[in-house]
Scaffold this active site. Structure first.
Site, PDB file in Angstrom:
ATOM      1  N   SER A  86      20.051  17.225   9.595  1.00  0.00           N
ATOM      2  CA  SER A  86      19.053  18.255   9.884  1.00  0.00           C
ATOM      3  C   SER A  86      19.400  19.003  11.163  1.00  0.00           C
ATOM      4  O   SER A  86      20.196  18.533  11.977  1.00  0.00           O
ATOM      5  CB  SER A  86      17.672  17.612  10.030  1.00  0.00           C
ATOM      6  OG  SER A  86      17.425  16.773   8.928  1.00  0.00           O
TER       7      SER A  86
HETATM    8  C1  SAM Z   1      17.744  16.325   5.038  1.00  0.00           C
HETATM    9  S1  SAM Z   1      18.543  14.898   4.498  1.00  0.00           S
HETATM   10  C2  SAM Z   1      18.097  13.717   5.745  1.00  0.00           C
HETATM   11  C3  SAM Z   1      18.741  13.920   7.081  1.00  0.00           C
HETATM   12  C4  SAM Z   1      18.951  12.624   7.804  1.00  0.00           C
HETATM   13  N1  SAM Z   1      17.747  12.066   8.334  1.00  0.00           N
HETATM   14  C5  SAM Z   1      20.054  12.727   8.835  1.00  0.00           C
HETATM   15  O1  SAM Z   1      19.821  12.406  10.012  1.00  0.00           O
HETATM   16  O2  SAM Z   1      21.167  13.093   8.476  1.00  0.00           O
HETATM   17  C6  SAM Z   1      17.508  14.300   3.178  1.00  0.00           C
HETATM   18  C7  SAM Z   1      18.016  13.033   2.552  1.00  0.00           C
HETATM   19  O3  SAM Z   1      16.950  12.477   1.800  1.00  0.00           O
HETATM   20  C8  SAM Z   1      17.506  11.844   0.676  1.00  0.00           C
HETATM   21  N2  SAM Z   1      16.451  11.620  -0.324  1.00  0.00           N
HETATM   22  C9  SAM Z   1      15.989  12.456  -1.275  1.00  0.00           C
HETATM   23  N3  SAM Z   1      15.039  11.851  -2.020  1.00  0.00           N
HETATM   24  C10 SAM Z   1      14.896  10.608  -1.517  1.00  0.00           C
HETATM   25  C11 SAM Z   1      14.077   9.496  -1.872  1.00  0.00           C
HETATM   26  N4  SAM Z   1      13.237   9.553  -2.893  1.00  0.00           N
HETATM   27  N5  SAM Z   1      14.202   8.381  -1.137  1.00  0.00           N
HETATM   28  C12 SAM Z   1      15.081   8.287  -0.103  1.00  0.00           C
HETATM   29  N6  SAM Z   1      15.888   9.306   0.258  1.00  0.00           N
HETATM   30  C13 SAM Z   1      15.793  10.448  -0.425  1.00  0.00           C
HETATM   31  C14 SAM Z   1      18.608  12.785   0.245  1.00  0.00           C
HETATM   32  O4  SAM Z   1      19.539  12.137  -0.600  1.00  0.00           O
HETATM   33  C15 SAM Z   1      19.172  13.224   1.592  1.00  0.00           C
HETATM   34  O5  SAM Z   1      20.245  12.419   1.970  1.00  0.00           O
END
Ligand code: SAM
Length: 375
Positions: A86
Site C-alpha cells: 500500500s
Molecule cells: C493491498 S494488499 C495488502 C497490503 C499489505 N498489507 C502490505 O503491507 O503489503 C491486499 C491483500 O489482501 C489479500 N486478500 C484479499 N482477500 C483476502 C481475504 N479474504 N483474506 C486475506 N487476504 C486477502 C490480497 O491477496 C492482497 O495480498
C-alpha cells in the site's frame, strides 16, 4: 521516505522509528507492475534496478501481483491488481488511526508483501502480530520475507474474513483490503474496547476508512475517519464492469439531458460517497475524448443496465443515455438530491454499526439509520 512522511505531518512520532527501521524494498518482489497508458506492464529488478528501487521508495502503492498470480495473456481483458504494497502515506495514516500501543495484539487482514506486518512487528513485537493472507503464494512469500528480515510474525494462509480464532481475542484488527460487508468475525475476535480499522467501500465509491470500537454487547460502532481506496476482499469482489461487455445497443438507449455537472456527483468525495450509499450495484468508468470532454459510464454488471453521460466543457446541459431495466443516471441524480436535501453531510458524519445479524449506516448517530435501497 520516512523523512518525507514526517515532513508532511503524515507520520506520527510513535511510528517514525518503525518506518525508518523497516526497509520497504526487502518486501517488494523482484517483478512489480506499473501503469503504461491503460495497461499494467511488468518491471523486472534485474532489467532496471534503479527504476525498481525508485518504485520501492516512492509515495505510491507498488503492484506486486496481478490476476491472482496468473497474468492474463494478450487479447484478454486488462490486468486486475490482486496484491500490492500500500501507499506509504496511507499505511502511516492507518497505523496512526489504529492507535496500537506496544503490548497490544493485532490481527492484520491482507498480508500482501508483509511490509505493514513488519512495521507492526517492529513496534509491537513479532509475537503480537498475526496476519492472514488468502493467496497461498503471496502468503508464502510474505512469511519467508518477514522471517529473513527478522520478524517471526504468524502469517496464516486463509480467508481473513474469518479472522484467526487461534490467536483471538485481539486488541486491534486492521484490514488492508476493502469490504462492503464487514465480517462479523472481526467483532467477535476483538476485545471489548478494542478497535477495528476497515477500508469500507460501495460499488460506486471506493472508499472510506472506518474506525470501529467494539462494545460489550457484541456490536461495534464506527465513524469514517479518512479517505482510502483498497482492493476488495476476494470473496466480496463482485463483478467487473466493462464497456466492451456491458455497453451495447447505444442507438436504442433512452435519451435525456441533465444540468447536473458530472464532477459534482462523481468527482466530489462527499457527494459520491453518499451516492454510493443509495445506488447499489453501480460502477463508474470514465473515458476521455480529448479537449476536456469525457463520457461518464454507469454500469450495473449484474442486470446489464448502463447509462452514459457525455460531458463537454463548453456545454451547460449534458446528453444522457440509459439502457436496461434500471435508469442508472436517474438513480444517481436522485441520490445526489437526497444528499443535497440532507444538507450535504461530509464523510465524517457517516457511521456504521455492525451487529451479529445486521449492519447499517447512520448519519451523526446510531439512532439515525439511513435507508439503503437494494442492499
Ligand atoms: C493491498 S494488499 C495488502 C497490503 C499489505 N498489507 C502490505 O503491507 O503489503 C491486499 C491483500 O489482501 C489479500 N486478500 C484479499 N482477500 C483476502 C481475504 N479474504 N483474506 C486475506 N487476504 C486477502 C490480497 O491477496 C492482497 O495480498
Amino acid at each position: 521516505m520516512a523523512e518525507e512522511l514526517t515532513d508532511s505531518d503524515v507520520l506520527v512520532p510513535s511510528w517514525r522509528e518503525a518506518f525508518s527501521a523497516v526497509p520497504r524494498h526487502r518486501f517488494i518482489p523482484d517483478t512489480v507492475w506499473v501503469e503504461d497508458g491503460d495497461h499494467l506492464v511488468p518491471v523486472h529488478r534485474k532489467d532496471d534496478e534503479t527504476r525498481w528501487v525508485d518504485l520501492c521508495y516512492a509515495n505510491d502503492s507498488v503492484v506486486a501481483q496481478v490476476d491472482d498470480g496468473v497474468p492474463a495473456g494478450p487479447g484478454q481483458a486488462g490486468h486486475e491488481i490482486t496484491s500490492s504494497a500500500s501507499r506509504p502515506d496511507v499505511v502511516a495514516r492507518m497505523l496512526a488511526a489504529l492507535m496500537a500501543e506496544p503490548g497490544m495484539s493485532v490481527l492484520e487482514v491482507g498480508t500482501g508483501t508483509g511490509w505493514n506486518a513488519a512495521l507492526l512487528a517492529e513496534r509491537l513485537g513479532s509475537a503480537q502480530v498475526t496476519s492472514v493472507e488468502v493467496d497461498p503464494a503471496v502468503a508464502d512469500r510474505a512469511r519467508r520475507t518477514l522471517r529473513e528480515a527478522g520478524y517471526e510474525v504468524t502469517v496464516a494462509t486463509g480467508d481473513g474474513a474469518l479472522g484467526y480464532p487461534p490467536h483471538a481475542p485481539f486488541d486491534r484488527v486492521i484490514a488492508t483490503v476493502a469490504v462492503d460487508r464487514v465480517p462479523y468475525a472481526w467483532v467477535e475476535q476483538t476485545r471489548p474496547g478494542g478497535r477495528v480499522l476497515v477500508p469500507w467501500t460501495t460499488d460506486f465509491h471506493n472508499g472510506a476508512l472506518v474506525s470501529f470500537v467494539v462494545a460489550r454487547d457484541g456490536t461495534m460502532q464506527g465513524r469514517i475517519v479518512g479517505n482510502v481506496a483498497f482492493m476488495r476482499l476476494r470473496s466480496q469482489r463482485g463483478k467487473r464492469a466493462s464497456l466492451d461487455r456491458h455497453v451495447h445497443d447505444a442507438a436504442a438507449a433512452r435519451r435525456s439531458s441533465t444540468d447536473l455537472h458530472p464532477y459534482d456527483a462523481f468527482g466530489e468525495y462527499d457527494a459520491s460517497l453518499a451516492i454510493g450509499l443509495r445506488v447499489p450495484h453501480c460502477k463508474l468508468i470514465v473515458t476521455g475524448h480529448g479537449g476536456g470532454a469525457y463520457t461518464a459510464w454507469l454500469i450495473d454488471p449484474w442486470s446489464g443496465s448502463w447509462a452514459g453521460l457525455d460531458y463537454r466543457p463548453d456545454a451547460d446541459r449534458y446528453v444522457v443515455r440509459q439502457s436496461g431495466e434500471r435508469d442508472l443516471w436517474q438513480e444517481v441524480h436522485d441520490a445526489y438530491q437526497w444528499w443535497d436535501g440532507l444538507g450535504r453531510p461530509t464523510a465524517d458524519r457517516w457511521g456504521l454499526t455492525v451487529a451479529p445479524d445486521d449492519q447499517y449506516v447512520w448519519l451523526d448517530a446510531p439512532d439515525n439509520p439511513i435507508d439503503r435501497p437494494g442492499t
